[in-house]
Design a protein around this motif. Structure first.
Motif, mmCIF file in Angstrom:
data_model
loop_
_atom_site.group_PDB
_atom_site.id
_atom_site.type_symbol
_atom_site.label_atom_id
_atom_site.label_comp_id
_atom_site.label_asym_id
_atom_site.label_seq_id
_atom_site.Cartn_x
_atom_site.Cartn_y
_atom_site.Cartn_z
ATOM 1 N N CYS A 1 9.942 -8.186 8.898
ATOM 2 C CA CYS A 1 9.237 -9.125 8.584
ATOM 3 C C CYS A 1 7.856 -8.559 7.937
ATOM 4 C CB CYS A 1 8.647 -9.831 9.777
ATOM 5 S SG CYS A 1 9.719 -10.723 10.593
ATOM 6 N N GLU A 2 7.208 -9.104 7.048
ATOM 7 C CA GLU A 2 6.435 -8.631 6.045
ATOM 8 C C GLU A 2 5.127 -9.876 6.230
ATOM 9 O OE1 GLU A 2 6.732 -7.829 2.033
ATOM 10 O OE2 GLU A 2 8.025 -9.410 1.631
ATOM 11 N N VAL A 3 3.970 -9.216 5.865
ATOM 12 C CA VAL A 3 2.584 -10.023 5.987
ATOM 13 C C VAL A 3 2.463 -10.302 4.431
ATOM 14 C CG1 VAL A 3 0.732 -10.773 6.766
ATOM 15 C CG2 VAL A 3 2.097 -9.431 8.184
ATOM 16 N N LEU A 4 2.395 -11.460 3.872
ATOM 17 C CA LEU A 4 1.684 -11.838 2.458
ATOM 18 C C LEU A 4 0.274 -12.155 2.713
ATOM 19 C CD1 LEU A 4 4.872 -13.965 1.618
ATOM 20 C CD2 LEU A 4 4.573 -11.328 1.445
ATOM 21 N N GLY A 5 -0.311 -11.344 2.060
ATOM 22 C CA GLY A 5 -1.907 -11.542 1.974
ATOM 23 C C GLY A 5 -2.634 -11.134 3.445
ATOM 24 N N PRO A 6 -2.310 -10.003 3.817
ATOM 25 C CA PRO A 6 -2.854 -9.665 5.254
ATOM 26 C C PRO A 6 -4.252 -9.392 5.397
ATOM 27 C CG PRO A 6 -1.805 -7.873 4.270
ATOM 28 C CD PRO A 6 -1.641 -8.797 3.073
ATOM 29 N N LYS A 7 -4.908 -9.154 4.315
ATOM 30 C CA LYS A 7 -6.292 -8.774 4.308
ATOM 31 C C LYS A 7 -7.259 -9.689 3.650
ATOM 32 C CE LYS A 7 -5.032 -3.620 4.538
ATOM 33 N NZ LYS A 7 -5.582 -2.489 3.991
ATOM 34 N N GLY A 8 -8.473 -9.658 4.205
ATOM 35 C CA GLY A 8 -9.493 -10.587 3.460
ATOM 36 C C GLY A 8 -10.659 -10.742 4.232
ATOM 37 N N THR A 9 -11.608 -11.492 3.798
ATOM 38 C CA THR A 9 -13.093 -11.720 4.430
ATOM 39 C C THR A 9 -12.967 -13.254 4.771
ATOM 40 O OG1 THR A 9 -13.945 -9.480 3.241
ATOM 41 C CG2 THR A 9 -15.305 -11.354 4.331
ATOM 42 N N ALA A 10 -13.528 -13.511 5.950
ATOM 43 C CA ALA A 10 -13.680 -14.956 6.492
ATOM 44 C C ALA A 10 -14.697 -15.607 5.688
ATOM 45 C CB ALA A 10 -14.110 -14.926 7.874
ATOM 46 N N GLY A 11 -14.369 -16.536 4.868
ATOM 47 C CA GLY A 11 -15.428 -17.346 3.950
ATOM 48 C C GLY A 11 -15.317 -17.288 2.688
ATOM 49 N N TYR A 12 -14.437 -16.370 2.364
ATOM 50 C CA TYR A 12 -14.257 -16.287 0.831
ATOM 51 C C TYR A 12 -13.425 -17.492 0.327
ATOM 52 C CZ TYR A 12 -12.995 -13.862 -3.416
ATOM 53 O OH TYR A 12 -12.548 -13.885 -4.893
#
Length: 211
Positions: free
Chosen positions: A84-95
């Motif tokens: 399994c792989e995560v797509l779009g795993p990182k980010g900042t809440a509120g973006y």
């Protein structure tokens, strides 16, 4: 994963309105899931873990995060015989208005094959403009059930390793000789079985001139 300027502006506006009302925007770390047909998948975000059951089409961590907090979704444990792989795993809440990652799982592929020998050329040909004869490739064709076909050619090697099929755990295989090479008779041992969490390497294809 790309986010639109409009989406970021809307998220920022909503967060600002909530803050003005005395609250602090909270976001759920969530997303879609595809291909999970067995149990065993565990994902993490920071110090929080979440077990994703078989058949799930979405996930959501129960612990929400504040506006401006970073998230990083990782695979803590793979399901058995799946990747399994995560797509779009990182980010900042509120973006963006919501967090929408994705998890895609695919079954592990195992090969069915073994070793072959005696696949020699039995004919010669002289190509146009040539002054000497060359071997005509001799070919044997293998088939798994009524599906995948694989050709082995003497032009590649007269002996060596081969793979006749690529299957997933639990699948049944039944390899047979579809077409024999010219002026040779090939036999195949250990042609059938079930994939049990590992590639099969004990097939033996032996070719020899007819008796």
């Amino acid at each position: 994963m790309k986010f639109s300027y409009v989406g970021a502006l809307v998220a920022l506006t909503l967060a600002s309105l909530l803050t003005a009302c005395g609250g602090k925007a909270q976001y759920t770390v969530q997303g879609s899931v595809s291909g999970v047909t067995v149990d065993g998948l565990v994902i993490s975000n920071g110090g929080n873990t979440l077990t994703v059951p078989k058949g799930a089409t979405s996930f959501a961590f129960p612990q929400q995060i504040d506006y401006g907090s970073e998230y990083n979704i990782t695979i803590t444990q793979q399901p058995e015989f799946f990747t399994c792989e995560v797509l779009g795993p990182k980010g900042t809440a509120g973006y963006t208005v919501t967090i929408a990652a994705g998890i895609s799982c695919t079954p592990t592929a195992f090969t069915v094959g073994g070793k072959y020998s005696g696949l020699v050329s039995v004919e010669k040909q002289r190509l146009e403009g040539a002054t000497v004869d060359t071997d005509v490739p001799n070919i044997v064709t293998l088939i798994n059930g009524s599906g995948t076909q694989v050709q082995l050619s003497s032009a590649t090697a007269t002996s060596g390793d081969f793979a006749a099929a690529s299957l997933t755990n639990g699948q049944v295989y039944s390899i047979s000789i579809l077409t024999q090479p010219k002026n040779l008779v090939c036999t195949l041992t250990n042609p059938s079985g079930v994939i049990r969490g590992a590639s099969v390497t004990n097939l033996v294809l032996t070719c020899a001139p007819p008796a």
